[in-house]
Design a protein around this motif. Structure first.
Motif, PDB file in Angstrom:
ATOM      1  N   GLU A 274      52.799  44.043  33.973  1.00 34.35           N
ATOM      2  CA  GLU A 274      51.418  44.514  34.139  1.00 34.35           C
ATOM      3  C   GLU A 274      50.674  43.623  35.131  1.00 34.35           C
ATOM      4  OE1 GLU A 274      49.131  45.226  30.521  1.00 34.35           O
ATOM      5  OE2 GLU A 274      47.321  44.754  31.651  1.00 34.35           O
ATOM      6  N   GLU A 275      50.061  44.284  36.096  1.00 33.16           N
ATOM      7  CA  GLU A 275      49.405  43.533  37.162  1.00 33.16           C
ATOM      8  C   GLU A 275      48.149  42.806  36.662  1.00 33.16           C
ATOM      9  OE1 GLU A 275      47.903  44.905  41.360  1.00 33.16           O
ATOM     10  OE2 GLU A 275      50.044  45.350  41.100  1.00 33.16           O
ATOM     11  N   VAL A 276      47.947  41.612  37.165  1.00 36.98           N
ATOM     12  CA  VAL A 276      46.734  40.847  36.864  1.00 36.98           C
ATOM     13  C   VAL A 276      45.969  40.712  38.178  1.00 36.98           C
ATOM     14  CG1 VAL A 276      45.860  38.577  36.182  1.00 36.98           C
ATOM     15  CG2 VAL A 276      47.762  39.603  34.929  1.00 36.98           C
ATOM     16  N   GLU A 277      44.704  41.056  38.132  1.00 36.38           N
ATOM     17  CA  GLU A 277      43.919  41.122  39.373  1.00 36.38           C
ATOM     18  C   GLU A 277      43.951  39.825  40.194  1.00 36.38           C
ATOM     19  OE1 GLU A 277      39.888  42.290  38.645  1.00 36.38           O
ATOM     20  OE2 GLU A 277      39.388  42.270  40.783  1.00 36.38           O
ATOM     21  N   GLY A 278      43.917  38.732  39.505  1.00 36.78           N
ATOM     22  CA  GLY A 278      43.834  37.451  40.224  1.00 36.78           C
ATOM     23  C   GLY A 278      45.166  36.881  40.664  1.00 36.78           C
ATOM     24  N   LEU A 279      46.273  37.538  40.323  1.00 33.53           N
ATOM     25  CA  LEU A 279      47.606  37.036  40.700  1.00 33.53           C
ATOM     26  C   LEU A 279      48.305  38.118  41.514  1.00 33.53           C
ATOM     27  CD1 LEU A 279      48.929  35.545  37.311  1.00 33.53           C
ATOM     28  CD2 LEU A 279      48.226  34.259  39.320  1.00 33.53           C
ATOM     29  N   LYS A 280      48.321  37.995  42.811  1.00 30.01           N
ATOM     30  CA  LYS A 280      48.858  39.079  43.641  1.00 30.01           C
ATOM     31  C   LYS A 280      49.971  38.605  44.557  1.00 30.01           C
ATOM     32  CE  LYS A 280      45.283  42.524  44.134  1.00 30.01           C
ATOM     33  NZ  LYS A 280      43.984  42.616  44.711  1.00 30.01           N
ATOM     34  N   VAL A 281      51.017  39.436  44.645  1.00 24.35           N
ATOM     35  CA  VAL A 281      52.067  39.174  45.623  1.00 24.35           C
ATOM     36  C   VAL A 281      51.734  40.044  46.831  1.00 24.35           C
ATOM     37  CG1 VAL A 281      54.514  39.473  46.114  1.00 24.35           C
ATOM     38  CG2 VAL A 281      53.784  38.661  43.872  1.00 24.35           C
ATOM     39  N   ILE A 282      51.417  39.413  47.946  1.00 24.03           N
ATOM     40  CA  ILE A 282      51.064  40.184  49.148  1.00 24.03           C
ATOM     41  C   ILE A 282      52.344  40.653  49.827  1.00 24.03           C
ATOM     42  CG2 ILE A 282      49.815  40.111  51.382  1.00 24.03           C
ATOM     43  CD1 ILE A 282      47.954  39.751  48.946  1.00 24.03           C
ATOM     44  N   ASP A 283      53.283  39.779  50.005  1.00 21.34           N
ATOM     45  CA  ASP A 283      54.633  40.145  50.460  1.00 21.34           C
ATOM     46  C   ASP A 283      55.609  39.130  49.883  1.00 21.34           C
ATOM     47  OD1 ASP A 283      54.898  37.877  52.221  1.00 21.34           O
ATOM     48  OD2 ASP A 283      53.631  38.912  53.671  1.00 21.34           O
ATOM     49  N   ARG A 284      56.866  39.223  50.273  1.00 19.79           N
ATOM     50  CA  ARG A 284      57.917  38.372  49.692  1.00 19.79           C
ATOM     51  C   ARG A 284      57.544  36.871  49.727  1.00 19.79           C
ATOM     52  NH1 ARG A 284      63.421  38.847  48.475  1.00 19.79           N
ATOM     53  NH2 ARG A 284      64.664  37.043  49.097  1.00 19.79           N
ATOM     54  N   TYR A 285      56.824  36.478  50.774  1.00 18.74           N
ATOM     55  CA  TYR A 285      56.525  35.053  50.931  1.00 18.74           C
ATOM     56  C   TYR A 285      55.022  34.746  50.908  1.00 18.74           C
ATOM     57  CZ  TYR A 285      61.374  35.145  52.478  1.00 18.74           C
ATOM     58  OH  TYR A 285      62.722  35.343  52.544  1.00 18.74           O
ATOM     59  N   THR A 286      54.216  35.704  50.484  1.00 16.99           N
ATOM     60  CA  THR A 286      52.763  35.466  50.464  1.00 16.99           C
ATOM     61  C   THR A 286      52.194  35.767  49.079  1.00 16.99           C
ATOM     62  OG1 THR A 286      52.744  36.208  52.754  1.00 16.99           O
ATOM     63  CG2 THR A 286      50.600  35.896  51.710  1.00 16.99           C
ATOM     64  N   LEU A 287      51.337  34.868  48.666  1.00 18.67           N
ATOM     65  CA  LEU A 287      50.832  34.892  47.308  1.00 18.67           C
ATOM     66  C   LEU A 287      49.323  34.722  47.349  1.00 18.67           C
ATOM     67  CD1 LEU A 287      51.860  34.380  44.312  1.00 18.67           C
ATOM     68  CD2 LEU A 287      51.868  31.971  44.923  1.00 18.67           C
ATOM     69  N   GLN A 288      48.615  35.457  46.494  1.00 17.05           N
ATOM     70  CA  GLN A 288      47.155  35.327  46.524  1.00 17.05           C
ATOM     71  C   GLN A 288      46.592  35.146  45.110  1.00 17.05           C
ATOM     72  OE1 GLN A 288      44.388  38.653  47.749  1.00 17.05           O
ATOM     73  NE2 GLN A 288      44.409  37.421  49.615  1.00 17.05           N
ATOM     74  N   PHE A 289      45.762  34.113  44.975  1.00 17.15           N
ATOM     75  CA  PHE A 289      45.076  33.887  43.703  1.00 17.15           C
ATOM     76  C   PHE A 289      43.606  34.221  43.888  1.00 17.15           C
ATOM     77  CE2 PHE A 289      48.377  30.492  43.819  1.00 17.15           C
ATOM     78  CZ  PHE A 289      49.130  30.917  42.739  1.00 17.15           C
ATOM     79  N   THR A 290      43.056  35.007  42.956  1.00 17.01           N
ATOM     80  CA  THR A 290      41.613  35.235  42.975  1.00 17.01           C
ATOM     81  C   THR A 290      41.025  34.615  41.716  1.00 17.01           C
ATOM     82  OG1 THR A 290      42.015  37.295  44.141  1.00 17.01           O
ATOM     83  CG2 THR A 290      39.809  37.003  43.197  1.00 17.01           C
ATOM     84  N   LEU A 291      40.074  33.751  41.921  1.00 16.60           N
ATOM     85  CA  LEU A 291      39.491  33.050  40.778  1.00 16.60           C
ATOM     86  C   LEU A 291      38.305  33.833  40.217  1.00 16.60           C
ATOM     87  CD1 LEU A 291      39.567  29.333  42.007  1.00 16.60           C
ATOM     88  CD2 LEU A 291      41.385  30.698  41.018  1.00 16.60           C
ATOM     89  N   SER A 292      38.102  33.699  38.927  1.00 15.34           N
ATOM     90  CA  SER A 292      36.977  34.401  38.313  1.00 15.34           C
ATOM     91  C   SER A 292      35.670  33.639  38.532  1.00 15.34           C
ATOM     92  CB  SER A 292      37.241  34.610  36.821  1.00 15.34           C
ATOM     93  OG  SER A 292      37.698  33.418  36.252  1.00 15.34           O
ATOM     94  N   LYS A 293      35.790  32.362  38.846  1.00 12.84           N
ATOM     95  CA  LYS A 293      34.597  31.591  39.193  1.00 12.84           C
ATOM     96  C   LYS A 293      35.044  30.466  40.127  1.00 12.84           C
ATOM     97  CE  LYS A 293      34.955  28.627  35.122  1.00 12.84           C
ATOM     98  NZ  LYS A 293      34.392  28.206  33.867  1.00 12.84           N
ATOM     99  N   ASN A 294      34.107  29.864  40.792  1.00  8.31           N
ATOM    100  CA  ASN A 294      34.488  28.767  41.682  1.00  8.31           C
ATOM    101  C   ASN A 294      35.067  27.615  40.867  1.00  8.31           C
ATOM    102  OD1 ASN A 294      33.563  30.222  43.789  1.00  8.31           O
ATOM    103  ND2 ASN A 294      32.310  28.589  44.648  1.00  8.31           N
ATOM    104  N   PHE A 295      36.211  27.152  41.290  1.00  8.62           N
ATOM    105  CA  PHE A 295      36.866  26.053  40.592  1.00  8.62           C
ATOM    106  C   PHE A 295      37.632  25.247  41.636  1.00  8.62           C
ATOM    107  CE2 PHE A 295      40.650  24.647  37.937  1.00  8.62           C
ATOM    108  CZ  PHE A 295      39.966  23.603  37.346  1.00  8.62           C
ATOM    109  N   PRO A 296      36.942  24.316  42.283  1.00  6.81           N
ATOM    110  CA  PRO A 296      37.577  23.583  43.385  1.00  6.81           C
ATOM    111  C   PRO A 296      38.784  22.761  42.951  1.00  6.81           C
ATOM    112  CG  PRO A 296      35.211  23.152  43.289  1.00  6.81           C
ATOM    113  CD  PRO A 296      35.558  23.881  42.051  1.00  6.81           C
ATOM    114  N   GLN A 297      38.872  22.454  41.644  1.00  9.43           N
ATOM    115  CA  GLN A 297      40.009  21.652  41.172  1.00  9.43           C
ATOM    116  C   GLN A 297      41.278  22.506  41.006  1.00  9.43           C
ATOM    117  OE1 GLN A 297      36.943  21.564  39.652  1.00  9.43           O
ATOM    118  NE2 GLN A 297      36.318  19.643  40.581  1.00  9.43           N
ATOM    119  N   PHE A 298      41.172  23.793  41.347  1.00 12.96           N
ATOM    120  CA  PHE A 298      42.306  24.695  41.177  1.00 12.96           C
ATOM    121  C   PHE A 298      43.554  24.179  41.902  1.00 12.96           C
ATOM    122  CE2 PHE A 298      44.628  28.603  42.554  1.00 12.96           C
ATOM    123  CZ  PHE A 298      45.089  28.957  41.306  1.00 12.96           C
TER     124      PHE A 298
END
Lengths: 588, 313
Positions: A167-191
């Motif tokens: 099941e897909e999670v909005e903040g965890l996305k595979v853009i392509d085989r070698y690209t990954l995207q995290f979307t945070l629900s709030k600003n968290f610079p320590q991420f």
């Protein structure tokens, strides 16, 4: 008589013969002999919540980022990531490219036993594992409430029999085989720090599926070393990963390390070692003796051996220097303190808190319990990270008995009259009890009566969580090199069972923390951190203790050793000079 | 009653004892010790995560159901997984039993044989200088803390003289031998004092019996009297003393294993206590009580075998 002589000879012969069975290892291979002081909890990254497990896991597994081995202050650099991420203008979307051609270690879980290539999907799977409510990971706090949709995903499956990783999670996305995207629900610079922690290291789904609950005994990562099977024993033996990618020893370093010649191996392929033996020796005497015999390559000096190893004002003792041993002193990112329970109305009285802080002789405590090696803490943030104010002196740092007495009178308790006996809770170890007795003695000087209560660790934790303590002695070590990790201990909404065990709750401090916690690393944020650090000193939510320093000894044959607060993965940079080892060990 | 039906009947006693032990363990760990989730989740535990973990561990279920789990694990030996290391507890015990036995069994056997020989020897010279000297040495040995022997042995014999390994362990025969030699010697030094005093008393109790006087008047040598007659008659207390110690051998030697880094059951237990790993502590407690009962039964059966006067009822 002849019988006795024969018997003695026979016993000597037997001991001699049996000594031949000692497994000294292959002398032609570069082997590092390390020692750790506690059992390892297994090799599953999501349970790596202590330093020992952290370090073992980081020999086999890796994450997107890591700390630069030769730079201070600590600096994050890409590890499995192919460069640092692109961060969106609002600071909430992090896009990572990952390195191509990175292979998982060979294991029967893969077709034909050959480790497959690492892909972006592996990171999504690994982070979902960290969030899986059925697995009860110990690192969930790292991403709790941070990644868009992940908390909802976790909550949804908490009461369902099976978790759907598909099941897909909005903040965890595979853009392509070698690209990954995290979307945070709030600003968290320590991420980004979270992505350098072993909790978020990448695992392969096939391996987890193959071994099920036994996955923690079958570590298969992309790291520099291989451990075919983990066993709870007194020794863990790793060998070099034959399929490890081309990763080179750093070519850049902080000036102090450049000066010390730490770039000699620059550009060499990692790891530099063939084999890594981690000995688990819980007791300090055998640890110390094994080090002196050259069977362990480096060691934190045990407390009881400190005086024989380090001469005050001089450094390393001559007998150890002659053996080619070097002393390394590094400040640790931590703080010890005595916390007030702010739910207790008695401690609403700031003059009382200040009086108790003012009478406490931190330097004497330092000498008694840390051999005089620690630094007196002026506030909550330790030196070495932004937010610590260089040269700042806590206005309520004692000992000043007259001023303490004056403050106590101001508090309404002249010479302690009318003040109830205060219980000081601590853990039941000998040193903790001694520290409690020392604290009691200090407070007696102004008429504050203390009763020391020792507790088994679980009971102590339970009392803090339920805030059934009055005051208690404890310490905090950094999870990542950011003042936020220390200041959160005083943030009101973070009260226990969160990390704020004392329940300190100050409106202005909370507002400042809230603003700073979503800011990127800028001078403005540092200014806020410094302001909060000063506030903490003046409001005396705790009686500040010390920032400890680590004293490590290492043998002359060990190359590239640097003490680090975040030492996960550092073994790949270490090296052993076999010729020198032979020469130096001959004299031991 | 024959020996088989007696053994069977005694073994049935295991059931109520295990039920009782399970109840005590359950009360101690589940009701008195309180909620372990804060310890398990560490310094970043949140209230919701603690509740989830409580649910996952079954700690939110009715007490009766939780008690039944403890009883079931006692009879099936399925102790689940360690809270701390997440390992199968039964596998941990299996892995720890061999290192423990490689230390404790030879040490126990050698110290027992040595103590019996010495006690017979001093009984032979009872009241004389040798007897007094041995008793003095025994008391002196007993008066020194076990930690002192360990620290001294490790420093002097292993580090300074280099006769033994300082610490460590290698699996498999004969690789473990160099690592257990020094702990065995220390074990022997530690146990020979109390053992000799105990066996000496037992032998002296026998030595004044009528049958010994009869044997002497028949002209039998003192050696024959001691080894053939006295030792045989002193076997009942000796067997009790020896057999009842065996369950503790299986459980390992806490201090020796810890100081010599021997990955046995002693160090597993110590680690579990330090880490509040309740399932492991529960398993070790249940196993030790079962072992204790089994060896008590075995002791009774042995009485019957060594002394025909003993009747089983």
């Amino acid at each position: 008589m002849q019988k006795m002589i024969n018997l003695t000879l026979l016993v000597s012969l037997l001991v001699g013969t049996l000594s031949c069975f000692k497994s000294e290892g292959d002398g032609s291979k570069k082997t590092l002999n390390m020692v750790i002081t506690a059992k390892v909890k297994g090799m599953d990254p999501i349970y790596a919540n202590d330093r020992y497990s952290n370090n073992e896991i980081a020999r086999v597994y890796e994450g997107l980022l890591e700390y630069h081995y030769l730079k201070r202050p600590y600096e994050l650099i890409p590890n499995l990531a192919d460069g640092m991420p692109k961060v969106s203008a609002d600071g909430r979307v992090y896009t990572f490219k990952i390195k191509k051609g990175v292979l998982f270690q060979n294991d029967v879980a893969f077709p034909a036993g050959k480790g497959r290539e690492l892909v972006a999907e592996d990171f999504v799977y690994s982070l979902k594992r960290l969030a899986d409510p059925k697995l009860q990971s110990l690192g969930w706090w790292v991403i709790d409430g941070k990644i868009k949709g992940l908390n909802e995903w976790r909550k949804k499956y908490a009461d369902l029999p099976k978790v759907d990783y598909g099941e897909e999670v909005e903040g965890l996305k595979v853009i392509d085989r070698y690209t990954l995207q995290f979307t945070l629900s709030k600003n968290f610079p320590q991420f980004l720090y979270a992505l350098a922690m072993p909790f978020t290291y990448v695992v392969a789904k096939e391996v987890v599926d193959k071994y099920g609950k036994e996955f923690l005994n079958h570590p298969v990562g992309t790291g520099a070393f291989v451990l075919p099977r983990f066993e709870q024993s007194n020794k863990i033996v790793y060998t070099r990963n034959p399929t490890f990618r081309k990763k080179l020893f750093p070519s850049d370093a902080s000036p102090e390390f450049k000066k010390l010649g730490y770039l000699q191996d620059a550009g060499k392929p990692l790891p530099l070692l063939d084999k890594l033996i981690v000995n688990i020796i819980i007791e300090s005497q055998p640890r110390w003796l094994n080090f002196q015999k050259g069977k362990v390559d480096y060691i934190g000096i045990p407390k009881d051996n400190f005086d024989s190893a380090v001469i005050p004002g001089k450094g390393l003792a001559d007998d150890l220097s002659k053996l080619g041993i070097t002393l390394n002193i590094t400040p640790s990112l931590d703080v010890t303190y005595v916390a007030f329970n702010h739910d207790n109305k008695l401690f609403d009285n700031i003059a009382l808190r200040r009086a108790m802080s003012m009478v406490y002789d931190v330097e004497r405590g330092n000498k008694l319990f840390y051999n005089g090696t620690a630094l007196a803490a002026q506030s909550v943030v330790p030196p070495g990270i932004a937010g610590n104010v260089n040269g700042y002196v806590n206005p309520y740092r004692g000992p000043n008995i007259n001023l303490a007495k004056k403050l106590l009178a101001e508090a309404g308790y002249p010479n302690g009259k009318g003040l109830p006996t205060i219980t000081y809770d601590t853990a039941s170890s000998t040193v903790s009890r001694q520290q409690g007795e020392f604290f009691k003695k200090q407070m007696e000087q102004i008429g504050v009566k203390i009763k020391v209560v020792t507790n088994p660790w679980p009971e102590f934790q339970r009392k803090i969580t339920n805030r059934t303590v009055m005051i208690y002695g404890i310490a905090w070590g950094a999870d990542y090199p950011d003042a936020e990790n220390f200041l959160q201990l005083l943030y009101g909404p973070n009260r226990s069972p969160g990390a704020n065990g004392s329940g300190f709750n100050h409106q202005t401090f909370n507002q400042l923390y809230k603003s700073a916690s979503i800011m990127q690393d800028t001078p403005e944020r540092t200014a806020l951190y410094e302001k909060m650090n000063r506030m903490a000193a003046e409001l005396v939510p705790w009686i500040f203790g010390v920032h400890r320093q680590s004293y490590v000894l290492f043998h002359g044959w060990l190359k590239n050793y640097i003490q680090s607060d975040f030492d996960a993965g550092v073994a790949q940079y270490l090296d052993v000079d076999l010729e020198k080892k032979k020469e130096l060990r001959a004299g031991m | 009653m024959n020996i088989y039906s007696y053994t069977f009947r005694r073994l049935l006693y295991v059931i109520p004892v295990v039920l009782g032990v399970s109840l005590i363990i359950f009360v101690l760990f589940n009701l008195v010790a309180g909620d372990p989730t804060a310890i398990l989740l560490g310094k970043h535990a949140s209230a919701s995560q603690m509740a989830e973990l409580r649910h996952e561990l079954g700690l939110d279920r009715p007490w009766l159901a939780q008690y039944f789990d403890v009883v079931r694990s006692a009879f099936t030996f399925d102790f689940g997984r360690s809270w701390s290391t997440k390992q199968e507890i039964f596998e941990m015990i299996k892995a720890g039993a061999i290192p423990s036995l490689t230390l404790s069994f030879p040490a126990f056997f050698l110290s027992t044989v040595l103590a019996i020989i010495v006690s017979l020897f001093v009984s032979f010279y009872r009241g004389g200088v040798v007897d007094r000297l041995v008793v003095f040495v025994c008391v002196a040995l007993m008066s020194i803390s076990s930690l002192a022997y360990i620290l001294f042995g490790q420093w002097f014999l292993a580090y300074y003289l280099g006769l033994f390994e300082i610490s460590g362990y290698e699996s498999g025969f004969p690789y473990f031998i160099p690592y257990v030699l020094l702990p065995i010697i220390i074990w022997m030094v530690l146990s020979v004092g109390p053992d000799v005093r105990f066996y000496r008393t037992v032998v002296l109790d026998e030595i004044y019996q009528d049958y010994v006087r009869t044997a002497r008047s028949k002209g039998l040598s003192e050696r024959v009297i001691l080894f053939k007659h006295v030792l045989k008659n002193a076997m009942i207390p000796i067997i009790t003393y020896v057999l009842i110690k065996i369950p503790f051998l299986i459980l390992g030697a806490l201090l020796l294993e810890s100081f010599f880094s021997i990955p046995g059951l002693g160090s597993i237990t110590l680690n579990a206590i330090n880490g509040s790993d309740f399932p492991v502590i529960k398993a070790m407690t249940i196993l030790s009580s079962i072992a204790y009962i089994l060896f008590s039964v075995f002791t009774d059966v042995m009485y019957c075998l060594v002394d025909p006067r003993v009747r089983l009822k």
